[in-house]
Design a protein around this motif. Sequence first.
Motif, PDB file in Angstrom:
ATOM      1  N   GLU A  51       0.842  -1.189   0.000  1.00  0.00           N
ATOM      2  CA  GLU A  51       0.000   0.000   0.000  1.00  0.00           C
ATOM      3  C   GLU A  51       0.881   1.244   0.000  1.00  0.00           C
ATOM      4  N   PHE A  52       0.509   2.195  -0.837  1.00  0.00           N
ATOM      5  CA  PHE A  52       1.313   3.398  -0.993  1.00  0.00           C
ATOM      6  C   PHE A  52       0.444   4.628  -0.789  1.00  0.00           C
ATOM      7  N   ASP A  53       1.091   5.734  -0.433  1.00  0.00           N
ATOM      8  CA  ASP A  53       0.419   7.014  -0.255  1.00  0.00           C
ATOM      9  C   ASP A  53       0.992   8.000  -1.265  1.00  0.00           C
ATOM     10  N   VAL A  54       0.130   8.755  -1.920  1.00  0.00           N
ATOM     11  CA  VAL A  54       0.547   9.803  -2.842  1.00  0.00           C
ATOM     12  C   VAL A  54       0.405  11.120  -2.100  1.00  0.00           C
ATOM     13  N   ILE A  55       1.536  11.817  -1.917  1.00  0.00           N
ATOM     14  CA  ILE A  55       1.558  13.047  -1.127  1.00  0.00           C
ATOM     15  C   ILE A  55       1.887  14.229  -2.034  1.00  0.00           C
ATOM     16  N   LEU A  56       1.002  15.218  -2.034  1.00  0.00           N
ATOM     17  CA  LEU A  56       1.218  16.447  -2.789  1.00  0.00           C
ATOM     18  C   LEU A  56       2.140  17.340  -1.973  1.00  0.00           C
ATOM     19  N   LYS A  57       3.356  17.585  -2.489  1.00  0.00           N
ATOM     20  CA  LYS A  57       4.309  18.424  -1.758  1.00  0.00           C
ATOM     21  C   LYS A  57       4.081  19.899  -2.061  1.00  0.00           C
ATOM     22  N   SER A  58       3.817  20.225  -3.332  1.00  0.00           N
ATOM     23  CA  SER A  58       3.462  21.598  -3.688  1.00  0.00           C
ATOM     24  C   SER A  58       2.718  21.585  -5.014  1.00  0.00           C
ATOM     25  N   ALA A  59       1.924  22.621  -5.251  1.00  0.00           N
ATOM     26  CA  ALA A  59       1.097  22.688  -6.452  1.00  0.00           C
ATOM     27  C   ALA A  59       1.875  23.166  -7.665  1.00  0.00           C
ATOM     28  N   GLY A  60       2.988  23.833  -7.461  1.00  0.00           N
ATOM     29  CA  GLY A  60       3.741  24.364  -8.583  1.00  0.00           C
ATOM     30  C   GLY A  60       3.076  25.602  -9.154  1.00  0.00           C
ATOM     31  N   ALA A  61       3.390  25.914 -10.408  1.00  0.00           N
ATOM     32  CA  ALA A  61       2.896  27.139 -11.031  1.00  0.00           C
ATOM     33  C   ALA A  61       1.468  26.989 -11.542  1.00  0.00           C
ATOM     34  N   ASN A  62       1.049  25.775 -11.909  1.00  0.00           N
ATOM     35  CA  ASN A  62      -0.278  25.546 -12.494  1.00  0.00           C
ATOM     36  C   ASN A  62      -1.242  24.997 -11.444  1.00  0.00           C
ATOM     37  N   LYS A  63      -1.576  25.834 -10.481  1.00  0.00           N
ATOM     38  CA  LYS A  63      -2.411  25.407  -9.348  1.00  0.00           C
ATOM     39  C   LYS A  63      -3.793  24.941  -9.803  1.00  0.00           C
ATOM     40  N   ILE A  64      -4.386  25.605 -10.768  1.00  0.00           N
ATOM     41  CA  ILE A  64      -5.728  25.242 -11.234  1.00  0.00           C
ATOM     42  C   ILE A  64      -5.707  23.861 -11.872  1.00  0.00           C
ATOM     43  N   GLY A  65      -4.689  23.588 -12.673  1.00  0.00           N
ATOM     44  CA  GLY A  65      -4.560  22.271 -13.296  1.00  0.00           C
ATOM     45  C   GLY A  65      -4.397  21.174 -12.259  1.00  0.00           C
ATOM     46  N   VAL A  66      -3.641  21.460 -11.205  1.00  0.00           N
ATOM     47  CA  VAL A  66      -3.425  20.482 -10.138  1.00  0.00           C
ATOM     48  C   VAL A  66      -4.741  20.227  -9.391  1.00  0.00           C
ATOM     49  N   ILE A  67      -5.508  21.276  -9.148  1.00  0.00           N
ATOM     50  CA  ILE A  67      -6.807  21.112  -8.476  1.00  0.00           C
ATOM     51  C   ILE A  67      -7.716  20.212  -9.319  1.00  0.00           C
ATOM     52  N   LYS A  68      -7.711  20.404 -10.630  1.00  0.00           N
ATOM     53  CA  LYS A  68      -8.531  19.575 -11.522  1.00  0.00           C
ATOM     54  C   LYS A  68      -8.114  18.107 -11.427  1.00  0.00           C
ATOM     55  N   VAL A  69      -6.805  17.848 -11.409  1.00  0.00           N
ATOM     56  CA  VAL A  69      -6.320  16.469 -11.318  1.00  0.00           C
ATOM     57  C   VAL A  69      -6.692  15.869  -9.968  1.00  0.00           C
ATOM     58  N   VAL A  70      -6.550  16.638  -8.895  1.00  0.00           N
ATOM     59  CA  VAL A  70      -6.912  16.156  -7.556  1.00  0.00           C
ATOM     60  C   VAL A  70      -8.396  15.792  -7.527  1.00  0.00           C
ATOM     61  N   ARG A  71      -9.233  16.614  -8.129  1.00  0.00           N
ATOM     62  CA  ARG A  71     -10.675  16.307  -8.179  1.00  0.00           C
ATOM     63  C   ARG A  71     -10.926  15.027  -8.963  1.00  0.00           C
ATOM     64  N   GLY A  72     -10.160  14.819 -10.055  1.00  0.00           N
ATOM     65  CA  GLY A  72     -10.324  13.615 -10.857  1.00  0.00           C
ATOM     66  C   GLY A  72      -9.869  12.357 -10.133  1.00  0.00           C
ATOM     67  N   LEU A  73      -8.833  12.488  -9.306  1.00  0.00           N
ATOM     68  CA  LEU A  73      -8.289  11.333  -8.585  1.00  0.00           C
ATOM     69  C   LEU A  73      -9.115  10.981  -7.349  1.00  0.00           C
ATOM     70  N   THR A  74      -9.785  11.974  -6.802  1.00  0.00           N
ATOM     71  CA  THR A  74     -10.529  11.766  -5.555  1.00  0.00           C
ATOM     72  C   THR A  74     -12.001  12.082  -5.805  1.00  0.00           C
ATOM     73  N   SER A  75     -12.801  11.921  -4.799  1.00  0.00           N
ATOM     74  CA  SER A  75     -14.215  12.280  -4.902  1.00  0.00           C
ATOM     75  C   SER A  75     -14.477  13.626  -4.227  1.00  0.00           C
ATOM     76  N   LEU A  76     -13.447  14.449  -4.155  1.00  0.00           N
ATOM     77  CA  LEU A  76     -13.583  15.742  -3.482  1.00  0.00           C
ATOM     78  C   LEU A  76     -14.281  16.759  -4.376  1.00  0.00           C
ATOM     79  N   GLY A  77     -14.975  17.675  -3.738  1.00  0.00           N
ATOM     80  CA  GLY A  77     -15.580  18.795  -4.447  1.00  0.00           C
ATOM     81  C   GLY A  77     -14.520  19.850  -4.725  1.00  0.00           C
ATOM     82  N   LEU A  78     -14.917  20.904  -5.431  1.00  0.00           N
ATOM     83  CA  LEU A  78     -13.976  21.953  -5.809  1.00  0.00           C
ATOM     84  C   LEU A  78     -13.325  22.610  -4.594  1.00  0.00           C
ATOM     85  N   LYS A  79     -14.122  22.991  -3.596  1.00  0.00           N
ATOM     86  CA  LYS A  79     -13.570  23.666  -2.410  1.00  0.00           C
ATOM     87  C   LYS A  79     -12.622  22.747  -1.650  1.00  0.00           C
TER      88      LYS A  79
END
Length: 126
Positions: free
Chosen positions: A59-87
């Motif tokens: 079992e592995f954990d994926v840890i976001l260390k920083s969003a980088g320059a494209n924060k909006i793109g990272v938020i979109k990917v996080v939403r796609g990987l998880t069942s989280l809402g936008l906020k």
Amino acid sequence: MAITKEEVISFIENMSVLELAGLVKELEEKFGVSAAAPVAVAAAGAPAAAAEAAEEKTEFDVILKSAGANKIGVIKVVRGLTSLGLKEAKDLVDGAPQPVKTGISKEEAADAQKQLVEAGAEVEVK
């Protein structure tokens, strides 16, 4: 003139928490040690059991260390990987470093890491 343990303890007692944290960090860097290492070893019990557990990791954990320059793109990917809402996804990205997914297979972790890195995020798989 040698300094006694009691004098060192007295000096540390009079330090602020921030000063003490800085001192610990400097000592860790100077001597190449970690203050957390003895606790982890003691909690693991027998060293052989800890070595076996490390070899059999499934079992592995994926840890976001920083969003980088494209924060909006990272938020979109996080939403796609998880069942989280936008906020919730935005809060997770803003609060980095934080786990995005935990207890997943090696293949799923590699896929998630790839997607996040392509979006511009800095990711660690543990």
